[in-house]
Design an enzyme around this catalytic site. Structure first.
Site, PDB file in Angstrom:
ATOM      1  N   LEU A 146       3.660  -0.800  15.400  1.00  0.00           N
ATOM      2  CA  LEU A 146       4.620   0.499  15.840  1.00  0.00           C
ATOM      3  C   LEU A 146       3.952   1.609  15.538  1.00  0.00           C
ATOM      4  CD1 LEU A 146       7.130   1.551  17.008  1.00  0.00           C
ATOM      5  CD2 LEU A 146       8.188   1.531  15.041  1.00  0.00           C
ATOM      6  N   PRO A 149      -2.049   6.720  14.452  1.00  0.00           N
ATOM      7  CA  PRO A 149      -2.678   7.653  13.438  1.00  0.00           C
ATOM      8  C   PRO A 149      -1.719   8.934  13.677  1.00  0.00           C
ATOM      9  CG  PRO A 149      -4.309   6.161  14.624  1.00  0.00           C
ATOM     10  CD  PRO A 149      -2.960   5.848  15.166  1.00  0.00           C
ATOM     11  N   GLY A 150      -1.462   9.204  14.730  1.00  0.00           N
ATOM     12  CA  GLY A 150      -0.795  10.527  14.889  1.00  0.00           C
ATOM     13  C   GLY A 150       0.866  10.651  14.713  1.00  0.00           C
ATOM     14  N   GLY A 354       5.245   3.474 -23.356  1.00  0.00           N
ATOM     15  CA  GLY A 354       4.266   4.185 -23.942  1.00  0.00           C
ATOM     16  C   GLY A 354       3.012   3.719 -23.258  1.00  0.00           C
ATOM     17  N   GLU A 378       8.524   1.079   6.694  1.00  0.00           N
ATOM     18  CA  GLU A 378       9.839   0.825   7.446  1.00  0.00           C
ATOM     19  C   GLU A 378      10.763   1.890   7.431  1.00  0.00           C
ATOM     20  OE1 GLU A 378      11.602  -3.014   7.845  1.00  0.00           O
ATOM     21  OE2 GLU A 378       9.519  -3.903   7.401  1.00  0.00           O
TER      22      GLU A 378
END
Ligand code: CAA
Length: 404
Positions: A146, A149-150, A354, A378
Site C-alpha cells: 500500500l 515513498p511519498g 540498568g 499499520e
C-alpha cells in the site's frame, strides 16, 4: 538452541507467571489453543530469537511449523486449508508468537491480516480457492503493498498506476517498506486505475511473485524486527490478468481501510507480547537480586498494570470483531495503547536492569528495538488518534445533533 529440559522449564515458568486464561475469561478451547501456541513459541522460537535478530535470518523452518499448527491461516476457512478460528484466537496467537520473537510476529501478521485478508474478505470464491490454499501451509508467505515513498500515512494518494488493456492490467510504480517482500510468493497490491478519482480510483490486485516487470529493492537494515525483510517493490510494466482484481475496480481504498482496521488488533497483541516478555525478563532479574528496592517494585507494578490493561483492551477489540460489531475505533485504541505499552514497558525493563538490560543477546534490548515499529506500521500512533477522534466526533454528532 537451548536444551529441551531448559526450554521446557522456561515454558513452565511462562505458564506460572503469565497464566492469564482465567483472569481474561478465556474459554476452554481458547485456553488450550493458547497453551499449544505458547509451548511452540517458548520452545522453538524464544531460544533462537536473538540469533534471528543478529543474523537478520528469516525463520523458514519455524514458519513451516507455524503453518502446520494453523498459524499461517488462522482465520481462513477449513475448506481452504486454514484453521477456521476466530479473531480472539488470532490475537492470542499473535501475543504468544511475539512474546517469543517480535520479528516472527511481524511475519505472521503481515501474512495473515493484510496479505490474505483482502483476498479472504473481498475475493470471489474462485479467487479464494485458487490462491489461499497455497498460502496456509507455512511453505509460502505473502505481503501487503500500500505505502509508497511519498505517501506512508496518506494512503489515498497512491500513485502506482494500473492501466487496463486487453483483459490485463499493466502496473508501474514503487511500493515502499514492504514487510516479507523478499520471501513472498504473492502480494496484495493497491494501485490507482483512475488518478483523477483520487482515493475512489484505487483498486486492489493479487500479484504472484515472481512476475515479469516486478523487482525488489535492497533489504533495509532495520533497528528491530530484523528477521523480517523490508524492501521496496518496484513495478515496471508488470502485466497481470484482469481476473487478479480483488473486489470491484475503485473499491481498493475502502478494502485497505477495512483490512487495516482489523489488522490493528493483532499489532496491539504484538505490542502486548513484546511487553510481556520484557516484563518477564525484568521480573526474573529483580527476583534474583539480594535486595529488592522500592523503585524496583514500583517499576514492576507499573509494567504489570500496563500489560494487563493493554491485553484487556486488545481482547475486547478481538471479541467485538468476532461479534460482528464495528471495530474501527476500538482497534485503533488497542493499537495505540498496545504499541505505547510495548515501547514503554521494554524501556522500563531496561531502566530496571540498568546496564545489564543493554547487553545484546539479553532479550530486553531486542524487545526495546522490536517494540518501536508497532507505533509506526499499520498506521502510526498519530493516525490512530485521527481515527479515534474521528469516531468520537461522529458519535457526538449522532447523539447530540442528529448527525449534523
Ligand atoms: N472503513 C471503510 N471505509 C473507510 C474507512 C474505514 N475504516 N476509513 C475511511 N473510509 C472511507 C470513508 O468513508 C470515505 O468514503 P467516501 O469517499 O465514500 O466518502 C473514504 O474512505 C475516504 O475517507 P477519509 O476522507 O476519512 O480518508 P483520508 O484520506 O482522510 O484517510 C486515514 C484516512 C485514516 C488517515 C487513512 O489514510 C489511513 O488509515 N492512513 C494510514 C495508512 C496505514 O495504516 N498505512 C500502513 C501501511 S501497511 C503496513 O504498515 C504494513 C506493514 O508494514 C506490516
Amino acid at each position: 538452541m537451548l536444551p529441551k529440559a531448559t526450554a521446557r522449564c522456561l515454558v513452565q515458568r511462562a505458564f506460572s507467571s503469565f497464566s492469564n486464561a482465567t483472569e481474561m475469561g478465556l474459554s476452554e478451547q481458547h485456553t488450550a489453543f493458547q497453551s499449544m501456541v505458547r509451548e511452540f513459541a517458548q520452545e522453538e522460537l524464544r531460544p533462537i530469537a536473538d540469533e534471528l535478530d543478529s543474523k537478520k535470518k528469516f525463520p523458514r523452518e519455524q514458519v513451516k511449523k507455524m503453518g502446520q499448527l494453523g498459524l499461517m491461516g488462522v482465520e481462513i476457512n477449513k475448506d481452504l486449508g486454514g484453521a477456521g478460528l476466530d479473531g480472539l484466537s488470532y490475537t492470542i496467537a499473535m501475543e504468544e508468537i511475539s512474546r517469543a520473537c517480535g520479528g516472527t510476529g511481524t511475519i505472521m501478521t503481515a501474512h495473515n491480516s493484510i496479505f490474505m485478508g483482502p483476498i479472504n474478505k473481498f475475493g470471489t470464491d474462485q479467487q479464494k480457492k485458487k490462491i489461499l490454499p497455497n498460502f496456509v501451509t507455512g511453505e509460502r508467505v505473502g505481503c501487503f503493498m500500500l505505502s509508497e515513498p511519498g505517501n506512508g500515512s496518506d494512503a489515498g494518494a497512491a500513485s502506482t498506476l494500473a492501466v487496463y488493456k486487453d483483459d490485463h492490467y499493466k502496473i508501474t510504480g514503487t511500493k515502499a517498506w514492504i514487510t516479507n517482500s523478499w520471501e513472498s510468493s504473492g502480494g496484495s497490491l493497491f494501485a490507482t486505475t483512475d488518478r483523477k478519482a483520487k482515493h475512489k480510483g484505487i483498486s486492489c490486485f493479487y500479484i504472484p511473485f515472481p512476475s515479469d516487470g516486478l523487482s525488489l529493492g535492497n533489504k533495509e537494515s532495520k533497528m528491530g524486527i530484523r528477521c523480517t525483510s523490508t524492501a521496496n517493490v518496484i513495478f515496471d510494466d508488470c502485466q497481470i490478468p484482469s481476473e487478479n482484481l480483488i473486489g470491484e475496480s475503485g473499491q481498493g481504498f475502502k478494502i485497505a481501510m477495512q483490512i487495516l482496521d482489523a489488522g490493528r488488533i493483532p499489532i496491539a497483541a504484538q505490542g502486548v507480547g513484546i511487553a510481556a516478555d520484557a516484563l518477564q525478563r525484568a521480573l526474573d532479574y529483580v527476583m534474583k537480586k539480594p535486595v529488592i528496592s522500592q523503585n524496583d517494585e514500583e517499576l514492576l507494578a507499573e509494567m504489570e498494570v500496563m500489560v494487563t490493561t493493554a491485553r484487556l483492551l486488545t481482547y475486547r477489540a478481538a471479541r467485538m470483531k468476532d461479534e460482528g460489531k464495528p471495530i474501527g475505533k476500538i482497534a485503533a485504541m488497542a493499537k495505540l495503547y498496545g504499541s505505547e505499552v510495548a515501547t514503554s514497558v521494554s524501556h522500563k525493563a531496561i531502566q530496571l536492569m540498568g546496564e545489564d538490560g543493554l547487553i545484546k543477546g539479553g532479550g530486553v534490548e531486542r524487545n526495546y528495538r522490536d517494540a518501536r515499529i508497532t507505533e509506526i506500521y499499520e498506521g502510526t500512533s498519530e493516525i490512530q488518534k485521527v481515527v479515534i477522534a474521528g469516531h468520537m466526533k461522529k458519535e457526538y454528532r449522532n447523539k447530540y445533533t442528529n448527525g449534523q
